[in-house]
Write an enzyme that holds these catalytic residues in place. Structure first.
Site, PDB file in Angstrom:
ATOM      1  N   SER A 388      79.662  63.908  30.306  1.00  0.00           N
ATOM      2  CA  SER A 388      79.054  63.208  31.184  1.00  0.00           C
ATOM      3  C   SER A 388      79.633  62.249  31.993  1.00  0.00           C
ATOM      4  CB  SER A 388      77.638  62.579  30.408  1.00  0.00           C
ATOM      5  OG  SER A 388      77.091  63.512  29.457  1.00  0.00           O
ATOM      6  N   ARG A 389      80.879  62.601  32.252  1.00  0.00           N
ATOM      7  CA  ARG A 389      81.846  61.903  33.126  1.00  0.00           C
ATOM      8  C   ARG A 389      82.028  60.382  32.465  1.00  0.00           C
ATOM      9  NH1 ARG A 389      82.524  66.036  34.357  1.00  0.00           N
ATOM     10  NH2 ARG A 389      82.750  66.831  36.620  1.00  0.00           N
ATOM     11  N   PHE A 390      81.896  60.371  31.155  1.00  0.00           N
ATOM     12  CA  PHE A 390      81.961  59.115  30.555  1.00  0.00           C
ATOM     13  C   PHE A 390      83.404  59.211  29.815  1.00  0.00           C
ATOM     14  CE2 PHE A 390      79.998  55.467  27.780  1.00  0.00           C
ATOM     15  CZ  PHE A 390      79.632  54.669  29.170  1.00  0.00           C
TER      16      PHE A 390
END
Length: 411
Positions: A388-390
C-alpha cells in the site's frame, strides 16, 4: 503440413488462457517441424516442404518472442511481487531456470532457422534431426514446467486488477488497442495523451504492491557502509540483474541535473568508486560542482539505496591499478573515445579505435584524463518496498565528528 497462425484465441481479459493458447500454437509449429524432418528425405525441398518451413519461420521469427517477453517483463515480475512463503520459494527456484530456458531455446532456434531459411527458399533440403529434436524437447519441457507451476499460481494469486494489467500489457506488446466499453467511448477522437496511457496501461494505475520484506531500525547495522555491504551481498545471492549498476546524478554550473547509469567498482569506508573519462559530461559537471547523488535499485528485492556526498578523484595509483586490470580492448576503447563529444558516425569511432590500437599495441598507457571518482557519502538512505505504498525508509546522516546518526523517514 503447416498450420494456420490465426487460430481463434481467448480474449485478453483472460491473459493466462492466452498464454496457454500461445503454447498450443507453439506445439503445432513444433509438430510441423518434426513432420518436415520426415518429409525431406523422400521429397526434398518441394513446394510442401517450402511452405512448411516458411510457416515455422514465420511463427518463431515474429511471434514466439512475444510470448517470452510476456513472461519475462510482466507475468513473472508480477508473480514475484505477489507471491509469499512457499509460492515465493518456488518462484525463486523456477524463475532463473525459465529465463535460462529462453536463452537456450533462442540459441537453438538460430541453429534450426539457418537450415529452414535454405529449405524455405528451395536452396537446400538438409535439416539436422539432432538440432530439431533438441529444440523441440527444450520447448516441450519448458512449456510443461510453466503449465504445471506458473499458470496455476497466477490464476490462484492474481486479482482481477492484476489480470487486467497483464492482459493490457500483452495487448500493447502485440500492437492491439484495448477495446473500451461503449459507455467509455469518447464522442470525438482525440490524440492520446502520453502521460495518461503507456503500453496500453493507464500510468496512474501502473503499480505493483510490494511486500517481500520489511525494514526496522533494529534490522539495520549501525554502520551504513556495512549495511550497504550486507544488502549488496544479498542482491548478489538473489541474482539481481547487474546489482553493481547505479545511477549517478550530477548538476552543471547552472544547476541543471543530469543522470546516467555506471558500474560501481569498489566501496569501503572511504566511499563509492567508479571510473570514467574526466573530460566527459559528468566529469565536467563534477569539476564545477563536486556534489553528486547515487541510486541503486534492486527491483527483485524491492529495495533501493540513495547516497549523497562530495566526489573526489581517486589517486593516480588507484586509477592505474584498475585501468591495467581491464581487458586490452577496453583500455584501447577508453583512450580512443572522447566521451560525450559528438562524432560523425560509427565508422569514425571505429577508425579512431583502430588508430589507437595500431600505436598502443598490447600495452596501452592510461591517459591522464581517465581515472576514478569516489563519492564520499554524507547521507545514505535504505528503502524497502512495503504494501500500500507504506514503505520503510531508514536514513543515515554523517555528523561533523564523523559519527552516523540514523532515523526513520515517513514514506
Amino acid at each position: 503440413m503447416s498450420h494456420s497462425l490465426f487460430d481463434t484465441a481467448p480474449d485478453f481479459s483472460q491473459p493466462i488462457a492466452v498464454l496457454k493458447h500461445c503454447h498450443d500454437r507453439i506445439r503445432k509449429q513444433l509438430l510441423t517441424l518434426q513432420n518436415l524432418l520426415s518429409h525431406l528425405p523422400a521429397h526434398g525441398a518441394d513446394a510442401d516442404a517450402q511452405k512448411a518451413a516458411q510457416a515455422v519461420l514465420k511463427y518463431f521469427n515474429h511471434a514466439a518472442h512475444l510470448h517470452h517477453d510476456d513472461e519475462e517483463q510482466n507475468l513473472m515480475p508480477m508473480l514475484q511481487a505477489t507471491a509469499r512463503d512457499a509460492d515465493a520459494a518456488l518462484l525463486d527456484e523456477l524463475v532463473p531456470g525459465i529465463l535460462a530456458d529462453h536463452q537456450h531455446m533462442d540459441r537453438d532456434w538460430e541453429i534450426v532457422r539457418a537450415q529452414l531459411d535454405k529449405i524455405a527458399a528451395g536452396d537446400g533440403a538438409a535439416l539436422s534431426a539432432a538440432d530439431v529434436q533438441r529444440f523441440c524437447d527444450a520447448y516441450a519441457a519448458h512449456m510443461a514446467k510453466e503449465e504445471a507451476n506458473i499458470a496455476p499460481m497466477a490464476k490462484r494469486l492474481f486479482s482481477a486488477e492484476q489480470m487486467a494489467q497483464l492482459g493490457s500489457a500483452m495487448q500493447a506488446r502485440r500492437g492491439i488497442t484495448p477495446a473500451l466499453p461503449d459507455s467509455q467511448v469518447p464522442e470525438q477522437r482525440q490524440v492520446p495523451v502520453r502521460n495518461t496511457v503507456a503500453d496500453g496501461v493507464v500510468l496512474a494505475d501502473l503499480r505493483l504492491d510490494y511486500g517481500r520484506a520489511s525494514l526496522t531500525e533494529n534490522d539495520v547495522l549501525d554502520d551504513p557502509i556495512a549495511q550497504f555491504g550486507k544488502w549488496f551481498d544479498e542482491a548478489l545471492h538473489a541474482k539481481v540483474n547487474e546489482p553493481n549498476a547505479m545511477s549517478v546524478a550530477t548538476v552543471d554550473e547552472e544547476g541543471k541535473p543530469t543522470s546516467r547509469i555506471v558500474l560501481i567498482k569498489q566501496f569501503d569506508q572511504r566511499g563509492f568508486t567508479w571510473y570514467t573519462n574526466y573530460k566527459s559530461q559528468k566529469g565536467e559537471q563534477l569539476r564545477t560542482n563536486p556534489h553528486a547523488a547515487l541510486l541503486f535499485f534492486w527491483n527483485e528485492l524491492e529495495r533501493q539505496v540513495r547516497i549523497e556526498g562530495k566526489v573526489v578523484k581517486t589517486s593516480a595509483e588507484e586509477s592505474d591499478q584498475y585501468f591495467y586490470s581491464r581487458p586490452v580492448k577496453s583500455q584501447i576503447a577508453a583512450i580512443a573515445s572522447r566521451q560525450s563529444a559528438p562524432i560523425a558516425n560509427r565508422e569514425q569511432m571505429e577508425a579512431n579505435y583502430d588508430a589507437v590500437a595500431a600505436t598502443s599495441g598490447e600495452h596501452p598507457v592510461r591517459p591522464e584524463h581517465w581515472g576514478g571518482y569516489r563519492l564520499e557519502p554524507v547521507r545514505i538512505e535504505f528503502w524497502q518496498g512495503r504494501r500500500s505504498r507504506f514503505h520503510d525508509r531508514i536514513v543515515y546522516v554523517k555528523q561533523a565528528d564523523g559519527r552516523w546518526i540514523k532515523e526513520r523517514l515517513q514514506p
